[in-house]
Design a protein around this motif. Structure first.
Motif, PDB file in Angstrom:
ATOM      1  N   LEU A 219       7.065   2.561  10.144  1.00 10.29           N
ATOM      2  CA  LEU A 219       7.361   1.143  10.347  1.00 10.29           C
ATOM      3  C   LEU A 219       6.402   0.273   9.545  1.00 10.29           C
ATOM      4  O   LEU A 219       6.815  -0.680   8.858  1.00 10.29           O
ATOM      5  CB  LEU A 219       7.264   0.810  11.835  1.00 10.29           C
ATOM      6  N   LEU A 220       5.107   0.598   9.587  1.00  9.16           N
ATOM      7  CA  LEU A 220       4.110  -0.160   8.833  1.00  9.16           C
ATOM      8  C   LEU A 220       4.340  -0.025   7.325  1.00  9.16           C
ATOM      9  O   LEU A 220       4.237  -1.010   6.580  1.00  9.16           O
ATOM     10  CB  LEU A 220       2.702   0.326   9.187  1.00  9.16           C
ATOM     11  N   ASP A 221       4.654   1.183   6.883  1.00  2.00           N
ATOM     12  CA  ASP A 221       4.908   1.401   5.457  1.00  2.00           C
ATOM     13  C   ASP A 221       6.081   0.552   4.978  1.00  2.00           C
ATOM     14  O   ASP A 221       6.040  -0.027   3.878  1.00  2.00           O
ATOM     15  CB  ASP A 221       5.201   2.882   5.184  1.00  2.00           C
ATOM     16  N   ARG A 222       7.122   0.478   5.785  1.00  2.00           N
ATOM     17  CA  ARG A 222       8.307  -0.289   5.401  1.00  2.00           C
ATOM     18  C   ARG A 222       7.964  -1.768   5.253  1.00  2.00           C
ATOM     19  O   ARG A 222       8.392  -2.426   4.292  1.00  2.00           O
ATOM     20  CB  ARG A 222       9.414  -0.095   6.442  1.00  2.00           C
ATOM     21  N   VAL A 223       7.171  -2.303   6.183  1.00  6.40           N
ATOM     22  CA  VAL A 223       6.808  -3.717   6.128  1.00  6.40           C
ATOM     23  C   VAL A 223       5.842  -3.985   4.981  1.00  6.40           C
ATOM     24  O   VAL A 223       6.016  -4.946   4.215  1.00  6.40           O
ATOM     25  CB  VAL A 223       6.194  -4.161   7.472  1.00  6.40           C
ATOM     26  N   GLU A 224       4.814  -3.165   4.840  1.00  5.59           N
ATOM     27  CA  GLU A 224       3.817  -3.398   3.789  1.00  5.59           C
ATOM     28  C   GLU A 224       4.425  -3.253   2.397  1.00  5.59           C
ATOM     29  O   GLU A 224       4.071  -3.995   1.474  1.00  5.59           O
ATOM     30  CB  GLU A 224       2.636  -2.451   3.982  1.00  5.59           C
ATOM     31  N   LEU A 225       5.350  -2.329   2.249  1.00  3.23           N
ATOM     32  CA  LEU A 225       6.025  -2.172   0.956  1.00  3.23           C
ATOM     33  C   LEU A 225       6.893  -3.387   0.653  1.00  3.23           C
ATOM     34  O   LEU A 225       6.961  -3.846  -0.501  1.00  3.23           O
ATOM     35  CB  LEU A 225       6.872  -0.897   0.961  1.00  3.23           C
ATOM     36  N   SER A 226       7.551  -3.932   1.670  1.00  5.40           N
ATOM     37  CA  SER A 226       8.415  -5.094   1.445  1.00  5.40           C
ATOM     38  C   SER A 226       7.598  -6.332   1.065  1.00  5.40           C
ATOM     39  O   SER A 226       8.063  -7.169   0.290  1.00  5.40           O
ATOM     40  CB  SER A 226       9.252  -5.379   2.697  1.00  5.40           C
ATOM     41  N   LEU A 227       6.381  -6.445   1.592  1.00  4.07           N
ATOM     42  CA  LEU A 227       5.533  -7.601   1.284  1.00  4.07           C
ATOM     43  C   LEU A 227       4.789  -7.416  -0.035  1.00  4.07           C
ATOM     44  O   LEU A 227       4.608  -8.371  -0.795  1.00  4.07           O
ATOM     45  CB  LEU A 227       4.543  -7.831   2.416  1.00  4.07           C
ATOM     46  N   GLY A 228       4.294  -6.229  -0.272  1.00  4.82           N
ATOM     47  CA  GLY A 228       3.636  -5.925  -1.546  1.00  4.82           C
ATOM     48  C   GLY A 228       2.150  -6.211  -1.601  1.00  4.82           C
ATOM     49  O   GLY A 228       1.478  -5.780  -2.541  1.00  4.82           O
ATOM     50  N   THR A 229       1.610  -6.949  -0.600  1.00  2.09           N
ATOM     51  CA  THR A 229       0.203  -7.350  -0.681  1.00  2.09           C
ATOM     52  C   THR A 229      -0.540  -7.168   0.643  1.00  2.09           C
ATOM     53  O   THR A 229      -1.225  -8.085   1.107  1.00  2.09           O
ATOM     54  CB  THR A 229       0.098  -8.824  -1.121  1.00  2.09           C
ATOM     55  N   PRO A 230      -0.441  -6.011   1.301  1.00  2.00           N
ATOM     56  CA  PRO A 230      -1.217  -5.821   2.523  1.00  2.00           C
ATOM     57  C   PRO A 230      -2.711  -5.817   2.212  1.00  2.00           C
ATOM     58  O   PRO A 230      -3.126  -5.428   1.111  1.00  2.00           O
ATOM     59  CB  PRO A 230      -0.747  -4.450   3.024  1.00  2.00           C
ATOM     60  N   VAL A 231      -3.527  -6.261   3.163  1.00  2.00           N
ATOM     61  CA  VAL A 231      -4.972  -6.268   2.937  1.00  2.00           C
ATOM     62  C   VAL A 231      -5.466  -4.837   2.752  1.00  2.00           C
ATOM     63  O   VAL A 231      -4.845  -3.876   3.222  1.00  2.00           O
ATOM     64  CB  VAL A 231      -5.725  -6.962   4.084  1.00  2.00           C
ATOM     65  N   GLN A 232      -6.593  -4.708   2.072  1.00  2.00           N
ATOM     66  CA  GLN A 232      -7.110  -3.410   1.666  1.00  2.00           C
ATOM     67  C   GLN A 232      -8.360  -3.029   2.453  1.00  2.00           C
ATOM     68  O   GLN A 232      -8.975  -3.853   3.135  1.00  2.00           O
ATOM     69  CB  GLN A 232      -7.417  -3.430   0.171  1.00  2.00           C
ATOM     70  N   THR A 233      -8.745  -1.758   2.342  1.00  2.00           N
ATOM     71  CA  THR A 233      -9.961  -1.259   2.994  1.00  2.00           C
ATOM     72  C   THR A 233     -11.035  -1.048   1.920  1.00  2.00           C
ATOM     73  O   THR A 233     -11.702  -1.992   1.527  1.00  2.00           O
ATOM     74  CB  THR A 233      -9.659   0.036   3.771  1.00  2.00           C
ATOM     75  N   ALA A 234     -11.207   0.179   1.469  1.00  2.00           N
ATOM     76  CA  ALA A 234     -12.172   0.452   0.397  1.00  2.00           C
ATOM     77  C   ALA A 234     -11.641  -0.121  -0.917  1.00  2.00           C
ATOM     78  O   ALA A 234     -10.496   0.131  -1.288  1.00  2.00           O
ATOM     79  CB  ALA A 234     -12.401   1.953   0.268  1.00  2.00           C
ATOM     80  N   VAL A 235     -12.488  -0.900  -1.620  1.00  2.00           N
ATOM     81  CA  VAL A 235     -12.033  -1.578  -2.838  1.00  2.00           C
ATOM     82  C   VAL A 235     -13.079  -1.447  -3.938  1.00  2.00           C
ATOM     83  O   VAL A 235     -14.230  -1.881  -3.777  1.00  2.00           O
ATOM     84  CB  VAL A 235     -11.761  -3.081  -2.572  1.00  2.00           C
ATOM     85  N   LYS A 236     -12.696  -0.827  -5.045  1.00  2.00           N
ATOM     86  CA  LYS A 236     -13.467  -0.853  -6.285  1.00  2.00           C
ATOM     87  C   LYS A 236     -12.828  -1.906  -7.201  1.00  2.00           C
ATOM     88  O   LYS A 236     -11.780  -2.461  -6.883  1.00  2.00           O
ATOM     89  CB  LYS A 236     -13.448   0.527  -6.948  1.00  2.00           C
ATOM     90  N   ARG A 237     -13.472  -2.160  -8.351  1.00  2.00           N
ATOM     91  CA  ARG A 237     -12.952  -3.209  -9.231  1.00  2.00           C
ATOM     92  C   ARG A 237     -11.521  -2.932  -9.683  1.00  2.00           C
ATOM     93  O   ARG A 237     -10.702  -3.852  -9.793  1.00  2.00           O
ATOM     94  CB  ARG A 237     -13.870  -3.374 -10.448  1.00  2.00           C
ATOM     95  N   VAL A 238     -11.206  -1.666  -9.909  1.00  2.00           N
ATOM     96  CA  VAL A 238      -9.851  -1.325 -10.346  1.00  2.00           C
ATOM     97  C   VAL A 238      -8.838  -1.635  -9.244  1.00  2.00           C
ATOM     98  O   VAL A 238      -7.699  -2.040  -9.522  1.00  2.00           O
ATOM     99  CB  VAL A 238      -9.782   0.169 -10.756  1.00  2.00           C
ATOM    100  N   ASP A 239      -9.257  -1.486  -7.979  1.00  2.00           N
ATOM    101  CA  ASP A 239      -8.378  -1.812  -6.856  1.00  2.00           C
ATOM    102  C   ASP A 239      -8.225  -3.320  -6.705  1.00  2.00           C
ATOM    103  O   ASP A 239      -7.132  -3.814  -6.417  1.00  2.00           O
ATOM    104  CB  ASP A 239      -8.938  -1.223  -5.557  1.00  2.00           C
TER     105      ASP A 239
END
Length: 299
Positions: A219-239
């Motif tokens: 369910l979460l995957d379906r919603v996050e994929l439809s929005l395209g911009t869910p908040v992130q956890t671990a983030v490097k510059r490339v992310d």
């Protein structure tokens, strides 16, 4: 020992819609859909109706002990909750013909970074509402997704200002130098305006069809994929760069976001009904932009 709850009240008698307990501290076991059953601390509400007008009260200890028996030892599922609610009614035979339970907890789910090989935990709030009455058994699963939303109007206005700056820095009559333009595009002088974006929240509650699995991750995957911009956890510059690119490719008003999720749910045959609330916590205004959507059920 005396039990005053069994005493009749002939002069104050009335049937009651619901009687029970709320905010009960319970341990629950839940599989979000990946087979990793986690134990979480939950707050639970348990209720039955009271059909006998002259009956003073229900047996709340019976509800508590049944919840402790089921929720502590068994993984939450639709069949388990239906059995629990039937046990509620059996423990209140001749007193009740409806039962319901609400369970609220947080589920930790590992989420991968956009580009790097890193990952991190996200805690998703989960609410489960189940009821049993003459119409049968019903179960709703609720949660939320936090995401970034970049304003389309602000993006258009920003592009206009960048165009204006370009015309000031490069004369139309002169031949453009590729290296000069490339250097200009990489400078702070070129990006004279940026569109405003804000942290946003999609809250939704779905009712699955009979026999469907409570797959939270799907369910979460379906919603996050439809929005395209869910908040992130671990983030490097490339992310972070990939996240900026995703925001640029997913400009949306709250109305757009609501329609995206609605279309995603409409395409899922395992979802019988749903309700969505979108909240864009504005960075331009001191108030929020909000949209609602639900399933169009044809009679």
């Amino acid at each position: 020992m005396p039990d005053v709850a069994t005493q009749t009240q002939p002069y104050l008698g009335a049937a009651l819609d619901w009687v029970g307990m709320d905010g009960i501290e319970m341990s629950v076991r839940f599989d979000p859909g990946d087979g990793d059953v986690q134990r979480s601390s939950a707050r639970v509400g348990a209720f039955v109706n009271l059909t006998q007008p002259d009956q003073r009260g229900i047996h709340m200890s019976r509800l508590y002990l049944l919840m402790d028996e089921y929720l502590s030892a068994k993984t939450i599922s639709a069949p388990m909750l239906e059995h629990l609610l039937r046990a509620f009614l059996e423990s209140h035979k001749d007193l009740a013909d409806r039962a319901r339970i609400s369970i609220r907890f947080e589920q930790l789910i590992r989420r991968a970074a956009l580009r790097s090989k890193n990952s991190g935990w996200r805690a998703y709030p989960v609410s489960i509402e189940a009821s049993l009455d003459a119409d049968g058994f019903h179960l709703d699963l609720g949660t939320e997704v936090v995401y970034s939303s970049t304003c389309p109007a602000s993006a258009a206005l920003s592009r206009q200002l960048i165009q204006k700056q370009f015309t000031q820095d490069f004369e139309a009559a002169k031949t453009l130098d590729h290296a000069a333009v490339l250097s200009w595009l990489g400078s702070e002088k070129a990006i004279v305006a940026t569109p405003h974006a804000q942290r946003s929240v999609a809250q939704f509650r779905v009712r699955f069809v009979d026999d469907a699995t409570l797959n939270l991750i799907a369910l979460l995957d379906r919603v996050e994929l439809s929005l395209g911009t869910p908040v992130q956890t671990a983030v490097k510059r490339v992310d972070e760069q990939a996240f900026a690119l995703a925001n640029g490719g997913n400009l949306m008003f709250c109305e757009d976001a609501a329609r995206r999720i609605k279309h995603a749910f409409d395409a899922d045959d395992s979802i019988a009904d749903f309700h969505i609330r979108l909240e864009h916590q504005e960075s331009l205004h001191p108030h929020d932009a909000v949209a609602y959507a639900s399933k169009d059920i044809q009679e």
